[in-house]
Design an enzyme around this catalytic site. Structure first.
Site, PDB file in Angstrom:
ATOM      1  N   THR A  33       0.841  -1.200   0.000  1.00 57.51           N
ATOM      2  CA  THR A  33       0.000   0.000   0.000  1.00 57.51           C
ATOM      3  C   THR A  33       0.873   1.246   0.000  1.00 57.51           C
ATOM      4  O   THR A  33       2.067   1.173  -0.310  1.00 57.51           O
ATOM      5  CB  THR A  33      -0.982  -0.042   1.201  1.00 57.51           C
ATOM      6  N   ASN A  34       0.316   2.399   0.334  1.00 55.80           N
ATOM      7  CA  ASN A  34       1.083   3.650   0.378  1.00 55.80           C
ATOM      8  C   ASN A  34       0.537   4.514   1.519  1.00 55.80           C
ATOM      9  O   ASN A  34      -0.366   4.107   2.244  1.00 55.80           O
ATOM     10  CB  ASN A  34       1.004   4.370  -0.973  1.00 55.80           C
ATOM     11  N   HIS A  35       1.075   5.722   1.658  1.00 53.71           N
ATOM     12  CA  HIS A  35       0.773   6.548   2.843  1.00 53.71           C
ATOM     13  C   HIS A  35      -0.486   7.411   2.712  1.00 53.71           C
ATOM     14  O   HIS A  35      -0.758   8.230   3.583  1.00 53.71           O
ATOM     15  CB  HIS A  35       1.952   7.470   3.140  1.00 53.71           C
ATOM     16  N   SER A  36      -1.238   7.277   1.646  1.00 56.39           N
ATOM     17  CA  SER A  36      -2.421   8.134   1.483  1.00 56.39           C
ATOM     18  C   SER A  36      -3.421   7.915   2.620  1.00 56.39           C
ATOM     19  O   SER A  36      -3.665   6.779   3.037  1.00 56.39           O
ATOM     20  CB  SER A  36      -3.102   7.820   0.143  1.00 56.39           C
ATOM     21  N   ALA A  96      -4.593   7.372  -4.267  1.00 57.39           N
ATOM     22  CA  ALA A  96      -3.212   6.952  -4.549  1.00 57.39           C
ATOM     23  C   ALA A  96      -3.287   5.477  -4.934  1.00 57.39           C
ATOM     24  O   ALA A  96      -3.347   4.596  -4.069  1.00 57.39           O
ATOM     25  CB  ALA A  96      -2.344   7.161  -3.327  1.00 57.39           C
TER      26      ALA A  96
END
Ligand code: CTP
Length: 237
Positions: A33-36, A96
């Site tokens: 995943t990512n930091h959004s 994101a």
């Protein structure tokens, strides 16, 4: 706030907004995943709702406080987001989206072994590019662009490549911009304009973006026609 908002230039318009991160499963335990955090997407949803639009948010996993009077469609992966990100009068892709997913998703937890391990990745569907290639003429398509260098140049390339009406660029390395913050520093880019804004709250940034979209209506006759009608009927009331 809804009752007090005087102008409703998006009354009767369908707006689809994506927000938050996607999660790409590796096995039942792990994902990429990512930091959004989804805050920008939710701020946009509220701003569009207050302008009278019927808003659907296709949201990845987020703990952010949801806006009221907005339809929420929770998804996990880029593929699920792609399946839910329907055409609308205005589509804003603030999510994101992971560009890659694991090529294989294991049914059972992957056990560790000695030495290195690697995960083969496959490209996900570029949702915004697909929408740009398959758009109807009346759709207004707005993307987001997160960069760490050559922000405007790279974002303009995305605007052209994905056939968008507008792209909102931000630099992850600028203080107060990017993931998790309640503020943002944005540049709104269209085919023939560029507007850079100072640090502001995500709510204010959402207002600027929605105002810019409403202004652009003059360059999109079908959208303009529909919105003018609504403005007129509002003032009659
Ligand atoms: N986007 C999308 N589908 C993807 C990847 C991105 O719809 N698989 C959308 C994002 O929601 C955003 C825009 O495309 O509105 C630009 O995303 P960004 O991550 O900044 O750029 P990419 O196109 O993914 O290119 P790169 O990661 O190489 O900068």
């Amino acid at each position: 706030e809804d009752a007090l908002q005087r102008e409703k230039p998006l009354q009767g318009k369908k707006v689809v907004i994506t927000g938050g991160p996607t999660q790409e499963a590796i096995d039942p335990v792990r994902y990429i995943t990512n930091h959004s955090t989804g805050k920008m997407g939710f701020a946009l949803a509220k701003a569009a709702m207050l302008r009278g639009a019927s808003v659907t948010v296709v949201k990845g996993h987020t703990e952010a406080e949801e806006p009221h009077f907005v339809k929420m469609v929770p998804v996990k992966s880029a593929q699920q987001m792609f399946e839910e990100a329907a055409d609308a009068d205005i589509v804003i892709m603030a999510a994101a989206v992971a560009d890659y997913r694991p090529s294989e998703v294991y049914d059972q937890k992957v056990k560790k072994s000695d030495g290195e391990m690697s995960i083969a990745l496959t490209r996900t569907q570029d949702i915004l590019k697909y929408l740009g290639e398959n758009r109807t003429t009346k759709t207004f398509l707005c993307g987001f662009s997160m960069e760490t260098e050559h922000v405007v140049k790279n974002s303009r390339k995305k605007l052209e490549k994905k056939n968008l009406d507008m792209i909102v660029a931000n630099n992850l390395k600028t203080a107060g911009a990017g993931f998790g913050t309640d503020t943002n520093v944005i540049t709104i880019i269209t085919k023939d304009s560029e507007q850079a804004f100072d640090l502001m709250s995500k709510a204010q940034a959402a207002d600027c973006i929605l105002d810019a979209i409403c202004e652009q209506k003059n360059q999109n006759p079908l959208l303009a026609e529909a919105m003018e009608c609504r403005l007129h009927s509002n003032s009659v009331r």
